[in-house]
Write a protein that holds these residues in place. Structure first.
Motif, mmCIF file in Angstrom:
data_model
loop_
_atom_site.group_PDB
_atom_site.id
_atom_site.type_symbol
_atom_site.label_atom_id
_atom_site.label_comp_id
_atom_site.label_asym_id
_atom_site.label_seq_id
_atom_site.Cartn_x
_atom_site.Cartn_y
_atom_site.Cartn_z
ATOM 1 N N GLN A 262 -0.878 -16.552 115.174
ATOM 2 C CA GLN A 262 -2.121 -16.408 114.417
ATOM 3 C C GLN A 262 -3.313 -16.259 115.367
ATOM 4 O O GLN A 262 -4.181 -15.405 115.180
ATOM 5 C CB GLN A 262 -2.300 -17.620 113.511
ATOM 6 C CG GLN A 262 -3.212 -17.407 112.358
ATOM 7 C CD GLN A 262 -3.093 -18.539 111.351
ATOM 8 O OE1 GLN A 262 -2.775 -19.677 111.691
ATOM 9 N NE2 GLN A 262 -3.342 -18.234 110.110
ATOM 10 N N ALA A 263 -3.343 -17.066 116.411
ATOM 11 C CA ALA A 263 -4.420 -16.988 117.401
ATOM 12 C C ALA A 263 -4.412 -15.630 118.102
ATOM 13 O O ALA A 263 -5.474 -15.018 118.293
ATOM 14 C CB ALA A 263 -4.281 -18.117 118.415
ATOM 15 N N LEU A 264 -3.234 -15.139 118.474
ATOM 16 C CA LEU A 264 -3.144 -13.848 119.143
ATOM 17 C C LEU A 264 -3.620 -12.714 118.238
ATOM 18 O O LEU A 264 -4.302 -11.793 118.701
ATOM 19 C CB LEU A 264 -1.714 -13.581 119.617
ATOM 20 C CG LEU A 264 -1.265 -14.372 120.831
ATOM 21 C CD1 LEU A 264 0.227 -14.203 121.058
ATOM 22 C CD2 LEU A 264 -2.048 -13.941 122.070
ATOM 23 N N ARG B 99 4.622 -13.288 127.772
ATOM 24 C CA ARG B 99 4.158 -14.637 128.111
ATOM 25 C C ARG B 99 2.700 -14.816 127.696
ATOM 26 O O ARG B 99 1.854 -15.237 128.474
ATOM 27 C CB ARG B 99 4.361 -14.916 129.588
ATOM 28 C CG ARG B 99 5.837 -14.841 129.988
ATOM 29 C CD ARG B 99 6.083 -15.244 131.391
ATOM 30 N NE ARG B 99 5.836 -16.692 131.474
ATOM 31 C CZ ARG B 99 5.794 -17.369 132.588
ATOM 32 N NH1 ARG B 99 5.976 -16.756 133.728
ATOM 33 N NH2 ARG B 99 5.569 -18.658 132.580
ATOM 34 N N ALA B 100 2.432 -14.451 126.450
ATOM 35 C CA ALA B 100 1.069 -14.502 125.911
ATOM 36 C C ALA B 100 0.675 -15.953 125.676
ATOM 37 O O ALA B 100 1.296 -16.651 124.882
ATOM 38 C CB ALA B 100 0.995 -13.704 124.616
ATOM 39 N N ARG B 101 -0.346 -16.394 126.363
ATOM 40 C CA ARG B 101 -0.773 -17.793 126.294
ATOM 41 C C ARG B 101 -1.948 -17.957 125.354
ATOM 42 O O ARG B 101 -2.880 -17.163 125.360
ATOM 43 C CB ARG B 101 -1.141 -18.285 127.684
ATOM 44 C CG ARG B 101 0.069 -18.350 128.571
ATOM 45 C CD ARG B 101 -0.178 -19.134 129.822
ATOM 46 N NE ARG B 101 1.086 -19.272 130.524
ATOM 47 C CZ ARG B 101 1.226 -19.029 131.805
ATOM 48 N NH1 ARG B 101 0.202 -18.680 132.529
ATOM 49 N NH2 ARG B 101 2.409 -19.160 132.366
ATOM 50 N N THR B 102 -1.875 -19.015 124.563
ATOM 51 C CA THR B 102 -2.967 -19.411 123.681
ATOM 52 C C THR B 102 -3.140 -20.916 123.825
ATOM 53 O O THR B 102 -2.332 -21.582 124.487
ATOM 54 C CB THR B 102 -2.657 -19.087 122.200
ATOM 55 O OG1 THR B 102 -1.660 -20.000 121.721
ATOM 56 C CG2 THR B 102 -2.166 -17.655 122.021
ATOM 57 N N THR B 103 -4.143 -21.454 123.181
ATOM 58 C CA THR B 103 -4.317 -22.913 123.202
ATOM 59 C C THR B 103 -3.170 -23.602 122.477
ATOM 60 O O THR B 103 -2.923 -24.785 122.702
ATOM 61 C CB THR B 103 -5.659 -23.328 122.562
ATOM 62 O OG1 THR B 103 -5.718 -22.793 121.242
ATOM 63 C CG2 THR B 103 -6.826 -22.817 123.372
ATOM 64 N N TRP B 104 -2.459 -22.871 121.631
ATOM 65 C CA TRP B 104 -1.332 -23.426 120.881
ATOM 66 C C TRP B 104 -0.026 -23.367 121.662
ATOM 67 O O TRP B 104 0.959 -23.964 121.274
ATOM 68 C CB TRP B 104 -1.154 -22.681 119.563
ATOM 69 C CG TRP B 104 -2.284 -22.892 118.642
ATOM 70 C CD1 TRP B 104 -3.342 -22.046 118.430
ATOM 71 C CD2 TRP B 104 -2.521 -24.025 117.819
ATOM 72 N NE1 TRP B 104 -4.195 -22.594 117.525
ATOM 73 C CE2 TRP B 104 -3.721 -23.809 117.129
ATOM 74 C CE3 TRP B 104 -1.826 -25.216 117.599
ATOM 75 C CZ2 TRP B 104 -4.244 -24.727 116.244
ATOM 76 C CZ3 TRP B 104 -2.353 -26.132 116.702
ATOM 77 C CH2 TRP B 104 -3.543 -25.890 116.036
ATOM 78 N N GLY B 105 -0.020 -22.584 122.726
ATOM 79 C CA GLY B 105 1.209 -22.427 123.495
ATOM 80 C C GLY B 105 1.455 -20.966 123.798
ATOM 81 O O GLY B 105 0.602 -20.112 123.582
ATOM 82 N N GLU B 106 2.640 -20.701 124.290
ATOM 83 C CA GLU B 106 2.987 -19.364 124.784
ATOM 84 C C GLU B 106 4.002 -18.700 123.868
ATOM 85 O O GLU B 106 4.904 -19.345 123.338
ATOM 86 C CB GLU B 106 3.577 -19.529 126.185
ATOM 87 C CG GLU B 106 3.972 -18.239 126.851
ATOM 88 C CD GLU B 106 4.530 -18.490 128.234
ATOM 89 O OE1 GLU B 106 3.740 -18.774 129.152
ATOM 90 O OE2 GLU B 106 5.764 -18.438 128.383
ATOM 91 N N ILE B 107 3.835 -17.386 123.711
ATOM 92 C CA ILE B 107 4.846 -16.573 123.030
ATOM 93 C C ILE B 107 5.429 -15.653 124.091
ATOM 94 O O ILE B 107 4.698 -14.988 124.820
ATOM 95 C CB ILE B 107 4.249 -15.784 121.853
ATOM 96 C CG1 ILE B 107 3.793 -16.774 120.776
ATOM 97 C CG2 ILE B 107 5.276 -14.791 121.306
ATOM 98 C CD1 ILE B 107 3.298 -16.167 119.505
ATOM 99 N N ASP B 108 6.748 -15.632 124.178
ATOM 100 C CA ASP B 108 7.410 -14.907 125.259
ATOM 101 C C ASP B 108 7.153 -13.403 125.208
ATOM 102 O O ASP B 108 6.803 -12.798 126.214
ATOM 103 C CB ASP B 108 8.911 -15.189 125.253
ATOM 104 C CG ASP B 108 9.216 -16.651 125.565
ATOM 105 O OD1 ASP B 108 8.510 -17.236 126.411
ATOM 106 O OD2 ASP B 108 10.151 -17.203 124.964
ATOM 107 N N ILE B 109 7.341 -12.788 124.044
ATOM 108 C CA ILE B 109 7.165 -11.337 123.917
ATOM 109 C C ILE B 109 6.515 -11.030 122.569
ATOM 110 O O ILE B 109 6.944 -11.547 121.536
ATOM 111 C CB ILE B 109 8.511 -10.590 123.999
ATOM 112 C CG1 ILE B 109 9.237 -10.897 125.310
ATOM 113 C CG2 ILE B 109 8.307 -9.079 123.844
ATOM 114 C CD1 ILE B 109 10.679 -10.408 125.349
ATOM 115 N N VAL B 110 5.513 -10.160 122.603
ATOM 116 C CA VAL B 110 4.920 -9.617 121.381
ATOM 117 C C VAL B 110 5.134 -8.110 121.451
ATOM 118 O O VAL B 110 4.794 -7.477 122.446
ATOM 119 C CB VAL B 110 3.411 -9.923 121.270
ATOM 120 C CG1 VAL B 110 2.857 -9.388 119.960
ATOM 121 C CG2 VAL B 110 3.146 -11.419 121.395
#
Length: 101
Positions: free
Chosen positions: A64-66, A15-26
């Motif tokens: 990209q942000a992550l 649930r990695a959050r960025t200003t662009w939104g969330e990615i569930d799993i990295v």
């Protein structure tokens, strides 16, 4: 997520959050960095329909942000997967579901 770990993946973020939104799993394994979107849907087809061009763009920007924020992540390749959770609890991974343009 436990399934990914049992397959040898190292989970870098949930649930990695960025200003662009969330990615569930990295996760990473053997130099492959994977950004995974999880969708609970009645069918694989409906999950595919839920990944619109706008959703893909949001996920790519978030990834990209992550990567910029986590300079310690070292990888040779990157891909975007979708995991579909069906009503019976079955999981289906769609590897390399879409690519950065």
């Amino acid at each position: 997520m436990e399934r990914m770990r049992s397959e040898g993946w190292t989970i870098l973020a949930q649930r990695a959050r960025t200003t662009w939104g969330e990615i569930d799993i990295v996760a990473i394994r053997d130099g492959m960095l994977v950004f995974t979107e999880v969708k609970a849907r009645p069918s694989i087809m409906q999950a595919g329909d839920a990944i619109s061009h706008r959703t893909m763009q949001r996920l790519m920007n978030a990834a990209q942000a992550l990567c910029m924020l986590n300079t310690g992540w070292t990888y040779d390749e990157m891909r975007f997967d979708v995991v579909v959770v069906l009503p019976d609890g079955d999981l289906h991974r769609i590897e390399d579901a879409f690519r950065m343009e």
